[in-house]
Design an enzyme around this catalytic site. Structure first.
Site, PDB file in Angstrom:
ATOM      1  N   HIS A   1     -40.821   7.856 -15.545  1.00  0.00           N
ATOM      2  CA  HIS A   1     -39.698   8.011 -16.231  1.00  0.00           C
ATOM      3  C   HIS A   1     -39.374   7.145 -17.255  1.00  0.00           C
ATOM      4  CE1 HIS A   1     -34.958   8.182 -15.930  1.00  0.00           C
ATOM      5  NE2 HIS A   1     -35.382   9.371 -16.132  1.00  0.00           N
TER       6      HIS A   1
ATOM      7  N   SER B   1     -32.782  19.802 -18.626  1.00  0.00           N
ATOM      8  CA  SER B   1     -34.055  18.858 -18.044  1.00  0.00           C
ATOM      9  C   SER B   1     -35.177  20.300 -18.096  1.00  0.00           C
ATOM     10  CB  SER B   1     -33.945  18.545 -16.890  1.00  0.00           C
ATOM     11  OG  SER B   1     -33.069  17.345 -16.947  1.00  0.00           O
TER      12      SER B   1
ATOM     13  N   ASP C   1     -24.059  15.576 -17.010  1.00  0.00           N
ATOM     14  CA  ASP C   1     -24.576  14.340 -16.648  1.00  0.00           C
ATOM     15  C   ASP C   1     -23.463  13.432 -17.013  1.00  0.00           C
ATOM     16  OD1 ASP C   1     -25.713  11.945 -15.471  1.00  0.00           O
ATOM     17  OD2 ASP C   1     -27.618  12.165 -16.590  1.00  0.00           O
TER      18      ASP C   1
ATOM     19  N   HIS D   1     -35.176  11.473 -22.135  1.00  0.00           N
ATOM     20  CA  HIS D   1     -36.265  10.917 -21.139  1.00  0.00           C
ATOM     21  C   HIS D   1     -37.458  11.716 -21.115  1.00  0.00           C
ATOM     22  CE1 HIS D   1     -32.677   8.630 -19.011  1.00  0.00           C
ATOM     23  NE2 HIS D   1     -32.988   8.288 -20.223  1.00  0.00           N
TER      24      HIS D   1
ATOM     25  N   GLU E   1     -26.456  18.222 -20.166  1.00  0.00           N
ATOM     26  CA  GLU E   1     -27.933  17.740 -20.275  1.00  0.00           C
ATOM     27  C   GLU E   1     -28.867  19.084 -19.776  1.00  0.00           C
ATOM     28  OE1 GLU E   1     -29.106  14.087 -18.621  1.00  0.00           O
ATOM     29  OE2 GLU E   1     -30.958  14.588 -17.763  1.00  0.00           O
TER      30      GLU E   1
END
Lengths: 62, 489
Positions: free
Chosen positions: B233, B94, B87, B147, B92
């Protein structure tokens, strides 16, 4: 006063007589543990802290 | 009844190439992601399906920051259903969609291991030592995110989410912070503070994630059936190393959102100035600073969290009487009680307290000022994903921090998907049919099984595609073409 607070203050009352002595013993033990921990961390710590910190730059993040 | 809180995390890791201060972070991140040695499929991530510029408040501008051609180059889906990619300037991870907050912790921790394995291979192939850090700040005014994502019902008015979530997000920092030496972004000077991220939050609500960061991010990109769901988010949290702390962060927030959907939050607890309160809470190590309430009066973050606990303990008893939520309430109760009486006792579970104890030890032993670079170096090194160098890992190895999972469980979660969400289908397809998978997104997979067209399998329901529904079908399928025939049949 909520149930939670009530039960907490009840517990406090119950433990009061020993609490101070215990806390002292505990903090002495923690000091020894902490000294030992710091000695261990000294071994793995970044050699040149200043340069390491200076070069740690992270742009473009969310 | 609130919809099931499927959840997951996304973490941007800090990256350093030793001996090369001028390294290109995008190139180094690509190297890391490409170096990952575990089971995965490099795919095209279907950007056309994503719409990070769509706004939950209704006024979308769909092209906003939509496509980053560099970021699109390196994308993989792992056998555990996670996404590993670049990213912008960070690698990153997720996590796969998890069924509950305990499982979400496991898959977040699996991500640290993925990153470490990738960094080891990247270092070998490049001949340079590549180090990764699971933190959120470089101490120089640059922040990067950790996040959280929670599934919400589309029926929940977004205005309610904003109103009820803001005070919760501001006050939860007392047990979600990963700790930081110093301050950033022109906030008042401080030796040490509770969170990495608070200094960077400048708005209450907004679509931005890289500047003027908002406490509530309005990105409306459900990655599921948009008629039924939203995805909240959350961008205000810190990356945690402590498993117990991560469980608290994810669990209490999921619970708050479920209670909100069930109308079980009696008072929104509106704050007069949430943005100011955000950094003030983070800077207040005494945990005694009052926050002004909108309706008059004031309360500390700890007192406000006490009220949430009281409400949600009752809510769990009535609506969610399951082991995971009972375990959460117990841990939350212990945490708030100790924050009130003996916060340093939480050095076994909260990253910020563990750091405070450790750094305080150095300050005392070596007579250091808090501005000494050694403390900032220690601060960064706490987050190193290398188990030999990372100070968090050293604390765990010494038995000084509590974990929820064994090494083996985390290792297994690197290659095994969650069983109760659609991540199961995604992860199994990566393991079983890697050569046929060409593109992926959270809510679809695209296969090439020969023939004139690619075949897209939509996965719009986060709780379908789980082991119970498709496990046998995957076991029986001889190849991807056979799998698709069975899915159609």
């Amino acid at each position: 006063m909520s149930d939670r607070e009530r039960s907490k203050s009840r517990d406090k009352g119950k433990d009061e007589p020993e609490a101070t002595a215990e806390a002292t013993v505990e903090s002495d033990t923690d000091m020894e543990v902490l000294d030992d921990l710091l000695d261990e961390i000294d071994e793995v710590l970044e050699e040149n802290a200043e340069e390491f910190v200076k070069n740690y730059v992270q742009k473009g993040g969310q | 009844m609130a919809i099931h809180k499927v959840l997951g995390t996304e973490t941007e890791y800090g990256i350093v190439v030793r001996g090369d201060p001028g390294f290109n972070p995008a190139a180094a991140s690509s190297l890391v992601v490409n170096s990952y040695p575990g089971a995965r499929v490099k795919v095209q991530w279907s950007y056309e399906e994503e719409s990070p510029g769509r706004d939950a408040r209704g006024f979308g501008h769909d092209t906003y920051g939509l496509i980053d051609s560099e970021g699109a180059v390196v994308n993989s889906v792992l056998a555990n259903g996670a996404r590993l990619y670049v990213d912008h300037a960070h690698p990153e991870y997720s996590s796969p969609e998890s069924y509950d907050p305990l499982e979400a912790v496991l898959y977040d921790k699996a991500g640290e291991r993925v990153m470490h394995q990738a960094a080891v291979v990247a270092s070998e192939t490049s001949g340079r030592q590549v180090s990764l850090y699971k933190n959120n700040s470089d101490g120089k005014g640059n922040s990067y995110g950790a996040h959280e994502n929670y599934l919400l019902s589309r029926e929940t008015p977004f205005g309610d989410v904003i109103r009820y979530a803001i005070p919760f997000m501001v006050t939860r920092q007392i047990f979600t912070g990963a700790g930081k030496v110093g301050r950033e972004n022109d906030r008042p000077d401080v030796d040490f503070q509770i969170t990495q991220r608070a200094d960077f939050f400048e708005e209450q609500v907004g679509l931005e994630t890289t500047l003027k960061r908002p406490i509530i991010n309005t990105r409306d990109e459900p990655h599921s059936d948009p008629a039924r769901y939203r995805r909240l988010h959350v961008i205000i949290g810190d990356a945690n190393l402590s498993e117990v702390q991560m469980f608290l962060k994810l669990g209490t927030t999921a619970l708050m959102l479920a209670a909100l959907e069930d109308g079980a939050i009696p008072d929104p607890l509106d704050l007069s100035d949430p943005v100011e309160a955000c950094w003030q809470v983070s800077h207040d190590l005494s945990l005694c600073r009052p926050i002004q309430l909108d309706g008059g009066g004031s309360a500390t973050a700890l007192e406000l969290q006490g009220r949430y606990l009281e409400w949600f303990a009752k809510y769990v008893e009535k609506e969610l009487d399951e082991p995971v939520w009972n375990q959460l309430i117990e841990e939350w109760e212990r945490t708030l009680a100790l924050l009130e009486t003996e916060p340093m006792q939480l050095a076994d579970t909260l990253d910020w307290v563990a750091k405070k104890r450790l750094f305080g030890g150095y300050v005392a032993r070596d007579g250091l000022e808090w501005s000494n670079p050694k403390l900032r170096a220690l601060d960064l090194q706490y987050h190193d994903v290398d188990p030999e160098k990372g100070l968090y890992h050293r604390l765990v190895a010494r038995g000084e921090m509590r974990t929820l999972y064994t090494d083996q469980q985390v290792e297994d979660a690197v290659s095994t998907p969650p069983q109760r969400t659609r991540a199961y289908f995604r992860g199994r397809c990566v393991s079983d049919f890697p050569d046929s998978l060409v593109a992926a997104n959270w809510d679809s997979l695209v296969f090439d099984v020969g023939g004139s067209h690619l075949k897209r399998v939509p996965m719009m329901e986060p709780l379908r595609g789980d082991a119970e529904r498709v496990g046998a079908l995957l076991d029986e399928a001889e190849d991807a073409a056979d799998l698709l025939r069975r899915l159609e049949g």
